[in-house]
Every structure is written in structure tokens, then in C-alpha cells.
Write a protein that holds these residues in place. Structure first.
Motif, PDB file in Angstrom:
ATOM      1  N   ARG A  39      -0.256   2.152   9.002  1.00  0.00           N
ATOM      2  CA  ARG A  39      -0.167   2.157  10.467  1.00  0.00           C
ATOM      3  C   ARG A  39      -0.093   0.735  11.032  1.00  0.00           C
ATOM      4  NH1 ARG A  39      -4.247   6.040   9.625  1.00  0.00           N
ATOM      5  NH2 ARG A  39      -3.479   8.149   9.906  1.00  0.00           N
ATOM      6  N   THR A  40      -0.880  -0.173  10.470  1.00  0.00           N
ATOM      7  CA  THR A  40      -0.880  -1.559  10.934  1.00  0.00           C
ATOM      8  C   THR A  40       0.481  -2.210  10.718  1.00  0.00           C
ATOM      9  OG1 THR A  40      -3.247  -1.803  10.503  1.00  0.00           O
ATOM     10  CG2 THR A  40      -1.953  -3.829  10.630  1.00  0.00           C
ATOM     11  N   VAL A  41       1.042  -2.034   9.533  1.00  0.00           N
ATOM     12  CA  VAL A  41       2.318  -2.673   9.210  1.00  0.00           C
ATOM     13  C   VAL A  41       3.458  -2.079  10.037  1.00  0.00           C
ATOM     14  CG1 VAL A  41       4.016  -3.061   7.378  1.00  0.00           C
ATOM     15  CG2 VAL A  41       1.588  -3.357   6.907  1.00  0.00           C
ATOM     16  N   THR A  42       3.448  -0.763  10.251  1.00  0.00           N
ATOM     17  CA  THR A  42       4.557  -0.128  10.974  1.00  0.00           C
ATOM     18  C   THR A  42       4.599  -0.508  12.446  1.00  0.00           C
ATOM     19  OG1 THR A  42       3.257   1.905  11.296  1.00  0.00           O
ATOM     20  CG2 THR A  42       4.759   1.841   9.402  1.00  0.00           C
ATOM     21  N   LYS A  43       3.568  -1.153  12.952  1.00  0.00           N
ATOM     22  CA  LYS A  43       3.603  -1.634  14.336  1.00  0.00           C
ATOM     23  C   LYS A  43       4.598  -2.769  14.508  1.00  0.00           C
ATOM     24  CE  LYS A  43      -1.136  -0.334  15.411  1.00  0.00           C
ATOM     25  NZ  LYS A  43      -2.494  -0.806  15.677  1.00  0.00           N
ATOM     26  N   GLY A  44       4.881  -3.521  13.440  1.00  0.00           N
ATOM     27  CA  GLY A  44       5.765  -4.667  13.559  1.00  0.00           C
ATOM     28  C   GLY A  44       6.964  -4.665  12.631  1.00  0.00           C
ATOM     29  N   MET A  91       5.829 -11.183  10.978  1.00  0.00           N
ATOM     30  CA  MET A  91       6.246 -10.358  12.088  1.00  0.00           C
ATOM     31  C   MET A  91       6.809 -11.250  13.183  1.00  0.00           C
ATOM     32  SD  MET A  91       3.311  -7.499  12.328  1.00  0.00           S
ATOM     33  CE  MET A  91       2.394  -7.144  10.872  1.00  0.00           C
ATOM     34  N   CYS A  92       7.669 -10.681  13.957  1.00  0.00           N
ATOM     35  CA  CYS A  92       8.322 -11.461  15.004  1.00  0.00           C
ATOM     36  C   CYS A  92       7.511 -11.388  16.293  1.00  0.00           C
ATOM     37  CB  CYS A  92       9.718 -10.902  15.272  1.00  0.00           C
ATOM     38  SG  CYS A  92      10.774 -10.919  13.843  1.00  0.00           S
ATOM     39  N   GLY A  93       7.475 -12.503  17.000  1.00  0.00           N
ATOM     40  CA  GLY A  93       6.803 -12.523  18.296  1.00  0.00           C
ATOM     41  C   GLY A  93       7.720 -11.998  19.389  1.00  0.00           C
ATOM     42  N   ARG A  94       7.172 -11.733  20.563  1.00  0.00           N
ATOM     43  CA  ARG A  94       7.970 -11.244  21.687  1.00  0.00           C
ATOM     44  C   ARG A  94       8.967 -12.305  22.127  1.00  0.00           C
ATOM     45  NH1 ARG A  94       5.174  -6.993  25.159  1.00  0.00           N
ATOM     46  NH2 ARG A  94       3.482  -6.370  23.834  1.00  0.00           N
ATOM     47  N   GLY A  95      10.134 -11.840  22.502  1.00  0.00           N
ATOM     48  CA  GLY A  95      11.147 -12.735  23.024  1.00  0.00           C
ATOM     49  C   GLY A  95      11.921 -13.494  21.958  1.00  0.00           C
ATOM     50  N   HIS A  96      11.557 -13.340  20.711  1.00  0.00           N
ATOM     51  CA  HIS A  96      12.257 -14.025  19.633  1.00  0.00           C
ATOM     52  C   HIS A  96      13.151 -13.034  18.911  1.00  0.00           C
ATOM     53  CE1 HIS A  96       9.805 -17.635  20.035  1.00  0.00           C
ATOM     54  NE2 HIS A  96       8.756 -16.830  20.162  1.00  0.00           N
ATOM     55  N   SER A 125       2.469  -1.379  -1.513  1.00  0.00           N
ATOM     56  CA  SER A 125       1.924  -0.835  -2.745  1.00  0.00           C
ATOM     57  C   SER A 125       0.405  -0.799  -2.656  1.00  0.00           C
ATOM     58  CB  SER A 125       2.357  -1.721  -3.925  1.00  0.00           C
ATOM     59  OG  SER A 125       1.820  -1.242  -5.136  1.00  0.00           O
ATOM     60  N   LYS A 126      -0.158   0.319  -3.124  1.00  0.00           N
ATOM     61  CA  LYS A 126      -1.610   0.504  -3.162  1.00  0.00           C
ATOM     62  C   LYS A 126      -2.237   0.266  -1.785  1.00  0.00           C
ATOM     63  CE  LYS A 126      -1.780  -0.643  -8.031  1.00  0.00           C
ATOM     64  NZ  LYS A 126      -2.310  -1.518  -9.073  1.00  0.00           N
ATOM     65  N   VAL A 127      -1.764   1.021  -0.811  1.00  0.00           N
ATOM     66  CA  VAL A 127      -2.225   0.856   0.573  1.00  0.00           C
ATOM     67  C   VAL A 127      -2.881   2.134   1.091  1.00  0.00           C
ATOM     68  CG1 VAL A 127      -0.595  -0.939   1.237  1.00  0.00           C
ATOM     69  CG2 VAL A 127       0.091   1.451   1.407  1.00  0.00           C
ATOM     70  N   THR A 128      -3.684   1.971   2.128  1.00  0.00           N
ATOM     71  CA  THR A 128      -4.328   3.103   2.791  1.00  0.00           C
ATOM     72  C   THR A 128      -3.479   3.513   3.999  1.00  0.00           C
ATOM     73  OG1 THR A 128      -5.580   1.744   4.333  1.00  0.00           O
ATOM     74  CG2 THR A 128      -6.584   2.148   2.163  1.00  0.00           C
TER      75      THR A 128
END
Length: 115
Positions: free
Chosen positions: A26-31, A1-6, A18-21
Motif C-alpha cells: 500500500r505504501t509503495v503504490t501511493k507513488g 518517488m517523484c515530487g509534485r510538479g516534477h 519481494s518479501k513484502v507485507t
């Protein structure tokens, strides 16, 4: 994931899961943008909580083993599981697969509407 300002040049912008809850999604879609989710979902176990979340987030959902590894196509015919699969929603990307040539012929005939 990219940091702020980059910038994102050269970074991952989309990812498939694949094979996710739902919490994983939700965690992945944040970044990152989730391009698709592939989870086990078949007519012998027709509920995956990620399916509804993907519908809400407009993420394509690919069911893995939607025909229950061919067991139900042999006992009930291919039309019942194909009907179930196609009625999951427009965000679901069914990918029928098989390891036996005669099952492929049944799948193609059912998809084409042949008897």
C-alpha cells in the motif's frame, strides 16, 4: 518517488517487490506502479495476505518456492502442488523451478498433462 510538479522523465515508474507485507505494498503504490510482487508462498504454508491484496489491486503475484523446495513433489508427486499453484488465480504467475534434472522432467510432464 517523484515530487509534485516534477516530470517523471528519467525517474522510476514501475517497481517489483519481494518479501513484502500488505502495508508495504500500500505504501509503495501511493507513488509507484508495482509491476509484480514475489513473496514466499508454498503448499506447506498456503496463505499470504499479500496474495489477496495483489488480486484486489490487479498486481501480478509470483510465489517463491511454490513447490516447497521440491520436498512435496517427492512425497506427493508433482501434480498436487501444480494443481494448487494453478488454482491460486489468474493474477498469479507460477514459475516452477528446480535444482535437480529429474524434478524438471516431472514438472514439464505435469504441465503438459503427461502421466
Amino acid at each position: 518517488m517523484c515530487g509534485r510538479g516534477h516530470g517523471t522523465q528519467g525517474k522510476i515508474g514501475h517497481i517489483g517487490l519481494s518479501k513484502v507485507t500488505p502495508d508495504d505494498i500500500r505504501t509503495v503504490t501511493k507513488g509507484l506502479t508495482v509491476a509484480a510482487v514475489q513473496n514466499v508462498l508454498n503448499i506447506s504454508d498456503p496463505y499470504d495476505p499479500a496474495l489477496e491484496l495483489c488480486r484486489d489491486l490487479d498486481i501480478p503475484y509470483v510465489p517463491y518456492r511454490p513447490f516447497d523446495a521440491g520436498a512435496l513433489t517427492r512425497t506427493h508427486g508433482v501434480l498436487a502442488p501444480l494443481f494448487w499453484l494453478l488454482n491460486l488465480g489468474s493474477h498469479v504467475a507460477p514459475i516452477p523451478s528446480t535444482s535437480q534434472p529429474q524434478h524438471l522432467e516431472e514438472i514439464v510432464a505435469a504441465a503438459a498433462g503427461d502421466d
